[in-house]
Design a protein around this motif. Sequence first.
Motif, PDB file in Angstrom:
ATOM      1  N   UNK A 167      -0.937   9.263 -13.216  1.00 48.48           N
ATOM      2  CA  UNK A 167      -2.771   8.752 -14.374  1.00 48.48           C
ATOM      3  C   UNK A 167      -1.739   8.244 -15.481  1.00 48.48           C
ATOM      4  N   UNK A 168      -0.253   9.111 -15.772  1.00 47.42           N
ATOM      5  CA  UNK A 168      -0.563   8.197 -17.954  1.00 47.42           C
ATOM      6  C   UNK A 168       0.668   7.239 -17.233  1.00 47.42           C
ATOM      7  N   UNK A 169       1.029   7.345 -15.993  1.00 42.26           N
ATOM      8  CA  UNK A 169       2.351   5.687 -15.938  1.00 42.26           C
ATOM      9  C   UNK A 169       1.409   4.811 -15.282  1.00 42.26           C
ATOM     10  N   UNK A 170       0.568   5.189 -14.626  1.00 43.86           N
ATOM     11  CA  UNK A 170      -0.440   4.263 -13.646  1.00 43.86           C
ATOM     12  C   UNK A 170      -1.502   3.028 -15.350  1.00 43.86           C
ATOM     13  N   UNK A 171      -1.775   3.836 -15.960  1.00 44.87           N
ATOM     14  CA  UNK A 171      -2.207   3.766 -17.665  1.00 44.87           C
ATOM     15  C   UNK A 171      -1.189   2.866 -18.503  1.00 44.87           C
ATOM     16  N   UNK A 172       0.102   3.105 -18.433  1.00 47.68           N
ATOM     17  CA  UNK A 172       0.785   2.144 -19.169  1.00 47.68           C
ATOM     18  C   UNK A 172       1.257   1.477 -18.727  1.00 47.68           C
ATOM     19  N   UNK A 173       1.656   1.638 -17.698  1.00 46.96           N
ATOM     20  CA  UNK A 173       2.147   0.042 -16.610  1.00 46.96           C
ATOM     21  C   UNK A 173       3.800  -0.399 -16.782  1.00 46.96           C
ATOM     22  N   UNK A 174       4.975   0.858 -16.907  1.00 49.37           N
ATOM     23  CA  UNK A 174       5.625   1.013 -18.048  1.00 49.37           C
ATOM     24  C   UNK A 174       6.556   1.584 -16.676  1.00 49.37           C
ATOM     25  N   UNK A 175       7.915   1.109 -16.569  1.00 54.81           N
ATOM     26  CA  UNK A 175       8.965   1.079 -15.226  1.00 54.81           C
ATOM     27  C   UNK A 175       9.508   2.591 -15.979  1.00 54.81           C
ATOM     28  N   UNK A 176       9.497   3.083 -15.059  1.00 52.98           N
ATOM     29  CA  UNK A 176      10.374   4.044 -15.066  1.00 52.98           C
ATOM     30  C   UNK A 176      12.059   4.468 -15.494  1.00 52.98           C
ATOM     31  N   UNK A 177      12.083   5.286 -16.725  1.00 50.36           N
ATOM     32  CA  UNK A 177      12.877   5.397 -17.378  1.00 50.36           C
ATOM     33  C   UNK A 177      14.341   5.238 -16.530  1.00 50.36           C
ATOM     34  N   UNK A 178      14.982   5.926 -15.537  1.00 51.21           N
ATOM     35  CA  UNK A 178      16.023   5.874 -14.856  1.00 51.21           C
ATOM     36  C   UNK A 178      16.622   5.104 -14.089  1.00 51.21           C
ATOM     37  N   UNK A 179      14.755   4.790 -13.517  1.00 48.50           N
ATOM     38  CA  UNK A 179      14.785   2.890 -12.688  1.00 48.50           C
ATOM     39  C   UNK A 179      16.024   2.408 -13.445  1.00 48.50           C
ATOM     40  N   UNK A 180      15.438   1.804 -14.839  1.00 46.58           N
ATOM     41  CA  UNK A 180      15.436   0.914 -15.644  1.00 46.58           C
ATOM     42  C   UNK A 180      17.068   1.107 -15.870  1.00 46.58           C
ATOM     43  N   UNK A 181      17.810   2.367 -16.154  1.00 42.40           N
ATOM     44  CA  UNK A 181      18.569   2.698 -16.437  1.00 42.40           C
ATOM     45  C   UNK A 181      19.889   2.433 -15.705  1.00 42.40           C
ATOM     46  N   UNK A 182      19.842   3.222 -14.289  1.00 37.26           N
ATOM     47  CA  UNK A 182      20.753   2.464 -12.787  1.00 37.26           C
ATOM     48  C   UNK A 182      20.643   1.358 -12.849  1.00 37.26           C
ATOM     49  N   UNK A 183      19.830   0.305 -13.250  1.00 36.30           N
ATOM     50  CA  UNK A 183      19.641  -1.110 -12.921  1.00 36.30           C
ATOM     51  C   UNK A 183      20.411  -1.949 -14.115  1.00 36.30           C
ATOM     52  N   UNK A 184      20.861  -1.340 -15.012  1.00 40.51           N
ATOM     53  CA  UNK A 184      21.171  -1.407 -16.055  1.00 40.51           C
ATOM     54  C   UNK A 184      22.974  -1.612 -16.375  1.00 40.51           C
ATOM     55  N   UNK A 185      23.011   0.050 -16.121  1.00 34.38           N
ATOM     56  CA  UNK A 185      24.302   0.234 -15.791  1.00 34.38           C
ATOM     57  C   UNK A 185      25.173  -0.408 -14.418  1.00 34.38           C
ATOM     58  N   UNK A 186      24.188  -0.837 -13.023  1.00 32.09           N
ATOM     59  CA  UNK A 186      24.861  -1.510 -11.707  1.00 32.09           C
ATOM     60  C   UNK A 186      25.286  -3.013 -12.278  1.00 32.09           C
ATOM     61  N   UNK A 187      24.114  -3.632 -12.919  1.00 36.70           N
ATOM     62  CA  UNK A 187      24.971  -4.835 -13.187  1.00 36.70           C
ATOM     63  C   UNK A 187      25.804  -5.114 -14.324  1.00 36.70           C
ATOM     64  N   UNK A 188      25.793  -3.688 -14.865  1.00 34.36           N
ATOM     65  CA  UNK A 188      26.864  -3.950 -16.210  1.00 34.36           C
ATOM     66  C   UNK A 188      28.745  -4.261 -15.295  1.00 34.36           C
TER      67      UNK A 188
END
Length: 135
Positions: free
Chosen positions: A42-63
């Motif tokens: 519910x909180x994630x639905x309200x804030x609409x923030x991307x999951x930190x694990x997704x963000x970190x993994x994507x950044x590492x893969x691109x790097x």
Amino acid sequence: MTYGSETWSLTMSLIRRLRVTQRAMERAMLGVSLRDRIRNVEIRGRTKVTDIAQRVAKLKWQWAGHIVRRKDGRWGPKVLKWQPRTGKRSVGRPPTRWTYDIKRVAGSRWIQAAQNRGTWNSLQKTYVQQWTSIG
């Protein structure tokens, strides 16, 4: 919170700690206490923030792809292939290395796979999914 995360060795305990911190920040943004007993979904639905694990993994893969494709003689690609001279390891379980989780998805020949951007980008979704499905 993700500054420099491209260079982190991702472990399950690190991802867990990052998620706990992110949830605490989201609760603070909304002014919600743990006592209010509002679910994380519910909180994630309200804030609409991307999951930190997704963000970190994507950044590492691109790097990782960016570093491997460099051809200008910088130290980045050289460090990936470096081996210690002594050849000895400390007693106990060896530490998790930066490339281990990349090799799990792209295989041992991941450096060659990263040269082709199309192949590399298609593997990114699998890599990010592996860290998103944890916990």
